[in-house]
Design an enzyme around this catalytic site. Structure first.
Site, PDB file in Angstrom:
ATOM      1  N   SER A 234       0.845  -1.295   0.171  1.00 43.70           N
ATOM      2  CA  SER A 234       0.121   0.248  -0.021  1.00 43.70           C
ATOM      3  C   SER A 234       0.937   1.288   0.068  1.00 43.70           C
ATOM      4  O   SER A 234       1.531   1.262  -0.699  1.00 43.70           O
ATOM      5  CB  SER A 234      -0.953   0.054   1.276  1.00 43.70           C
ATOM      6  OG  SER A 234      -2.027   0.835   1.136  1.00 43.70           O
ATOM      7  N   ASP A 328      -8.517  -5.769  -5.838  1.00 47.24           N
ATOM      8  CA  ASP A 328      -7.941  -4.480  -4.944  1.00 47.24           C
ATOM      9  C   ASP A 328      -9.180  -3.743  -5.259  1.00 47.24           C
ATOM     10  O   ASP A 328      -9.261  -3.007  -6.152  1.00 47.24           O
ATOM     11  CB  ASP A 328      -6.614  -4.065  -5.168  1.00 47.24           C
ATOM     12  CG  ASP A 328      -6.255  -3.390  -4.191  1.00 47.24           C
ATOM     13  OD1 ASP A 328      -6.832  -2.752  -3.522  1.00 47.24           O
ATOM     14  OD2 ASP A 328      -4.879  -2.772  -4.395  1.00 47.24           O
ATOM     15  N   HIS A 359      -6.515  -6.293  -1.813  1.00 42.08           N
ATOM     16  CA  HIS A 359      -5.451  -5.237  -1.199  1.00 42.08           C
ATOM     17  C   HIS A 359      -4.680  -5.886  -0.314  1.00 42.08           C
ATOM     18  O   HIS A 359      -3.401  -5.873  -0.714  1.00 42.08           O
ATOM     19  CB  HIS A 359      -6.054  -3.996  -0.570  1.00 42.08           C
ATOM     20  CG  HIS A 359      -5.105  -2.878  -0.649  1.00 42.08           C
ATOM     21  ND1 HIS A 359      -4.359  -2.290  -1.725  1.00 42.08           N
ATOM     22  CD2 HIS A 359      -4.691  -2.186   0.683  1.00 42.08           C
ATOM     23  CE1 HIS A 359      -3.736  -1.162  -0.996  1.00 42.08           C
ATOM     24  NE2 HIS A 359      -3.595  -1.397   0.029  1.00 42.08           N
TER      25      HIS A 359
END
Length: 418
Positions: A234, A328, A359
């Protein structure tokens, strides 16, 4: 007498185990339930329905689940599909040095539909799932500006060094670093905001901080140089890509579901300033469950006006492994990976892209978290992912990540003993 077993009873959380039951009646219909409580007392559980063989036994490696948390043959189904009893909780080991998660395995007569059983199980056992292998040490790091924890494998070393980064929740998350150290890497779990005396919120990415962390790790007597690896997910993946771009010490980078542009926060490094693409919070969507869908909040990086916000990945001389979950729902990570790779030398990058994965791609002991609450957001965040596809992506990608880091950092000497 009915007996349920898990082999090995004690293991690293990223390793597979065998679950079996014996002593049942021929073709008996039963429920197998797994559950644990995390450090905050939250309960996570999974269950599956089975019919015993004519011999009255079950082997989850060959016996298909008829229903429940999953269907079909899945040896690790009772671990991979653990879900919270209360919504929006994430199963996350916070104190990796505090012992294992204790996973209870129980077998019940018939179909157990209620959230909590009313009758005692026919049999039960307990599995220990560790995040630190035997002899792995954890050392808090408070040197200069750098804050984090250093995990060292047993023995004199030297070991290949890796910096481990997480994302927008901030703080210090250590479970992945502990598992990597158990695989023979010296790993610095690095905080970069919302931890101790670091800034409470992320406003600017100061690359000198990450440069200082890289030099600190490389100068440790048990760390083998001259290069190191970086692993990030991320926002941490965005940082990892910037580190690979600007820091020659970084020779192997694992990027998991991130971006290839500066988003929300500028980057400053010496006399360089990279402006960010702004967030567009007015584009947020609320799901039927009341969670936040952020997928439209990120500006389209293909818009020419955002060109100055691109991380200049064409400068990268090390190797980069891009890991993408195609389901995601936090951001369009596959697009970001493709845009980065289009500007890199083909021999310097490789893409692993997983349909159905969300994700939060983590080591395979971590069940899918498709929605959870995080620090600083008024509602839970939608991460996406389909449970079975996500579990398989985690299992495959973790082995590829370990192989990639070992290959480009000179190999490891240690093998996990659990």
């Amino acid at each position: 007498m009915v007996e349920v077993t898990v082999t090995p009873r004690s293991s690293l959380s990223d390793r597979g185990v065998q679950v079996g039951v014996r002593g049942l009646s021929p073709s008996q219909l039963v429920t197998l339930r797994s559950w644990l409580r995390d450090e905050r007392g939250e309960c996570f559980q999974a269950r599956a329905f089975f019919r015993a063989t004519p011999k009255g036994d079950l082997d989850l490696g060959v016996t298909p689940a008829l229903g429940g948390s999953y269907c079909g043959v899945c040896p690790m189904g009772l671990f991979w599909f653990l879900q919270p009893l209360k919504p929006f909780r994430r199963l996350l080991r916070r104190n990796v040095a505090g012992g294992p998660f204790l996973v209870h395995l129980e077998v019940f007569e018939g179909l157990l539909m209620a959230p909590e059983p009313r009758e005692p199980p026919l049999a039960s056992c307990q599995a220990e799932r560790w995040y630190l292998g035997p002899g792995v040490t954890r050392v808090p790091v408070r040197e200069g500006r750098v804050r984090g924890s250093l995990f060292l494998p047993p023995g004199p070393g030297p070991f290949p060094g890796v910096i481990d980064l997480f994302g927008g929740a901030g703080g210090l998350i250590e479970f992945r670093a502990g598992l990597l150290a158990s695989r023979g890497f010296a790993v610095l779990a690095l905080a970069f905001f919302a931890f101790e005396d670091l800034p409470p919120a992320l406003t600017t990415l100061h690359m000198e901080y990450f440069e200082e962390a890289a030099e600190l790790l490389l100068h440790h007597p048990k760390v083998r140089g001259p290069g190191l690896g970086v692993l990030g997910v991320s926002k941490g993946a965005e940082v990892a890509l910037a580190m690979a771009t600007f820091l020659p010490q970084v020779v192997a980078t694992v990027w998991i579901n991130g971006t290839a542009f500066l988003h929300g926060n500028p980057l400053v490094y010496r006399d360089l300033f990279i402006p960010p693409i702004p967030y567009f919070p007015e584009r947020v969507l609320f799901t039927d469950l009341g969670a936040i869908d952020n997928s439209a909040v990120f500006g389209d990086p293909r818009d020419p006006k955002y060109g100055p916000s691109a991380i200049p990945v064409e400068r990268i001389r090390g190797k980069v492994l891009f890991v993408v979950g195609e389901a995601d729902r936090s951001l369009n990570s596959k697009l970001f990976a493709q845009l980065a790779m289009a500007r890199m030398s083909p021999e310097n990058c490789h893409l692993l892209s997983y349909p159905g994965a969300g994700h939060l791609i983590e080591p395979p002991g971590s069940p899918l978290c498709s929605i959870s609450s995080i620090r600083g957001t008024p509602r839970p965040i939608l991460w996406g992912g389909e449970a079975q596809a996500h579990a398989k992506a985690q299992e495959h990608s973790w082995q590829e990540i370990i192989r990639f880091l070992g290959s480009h950092l000179g190999g490891t000497k240690a093998t996990p003993k659990l």
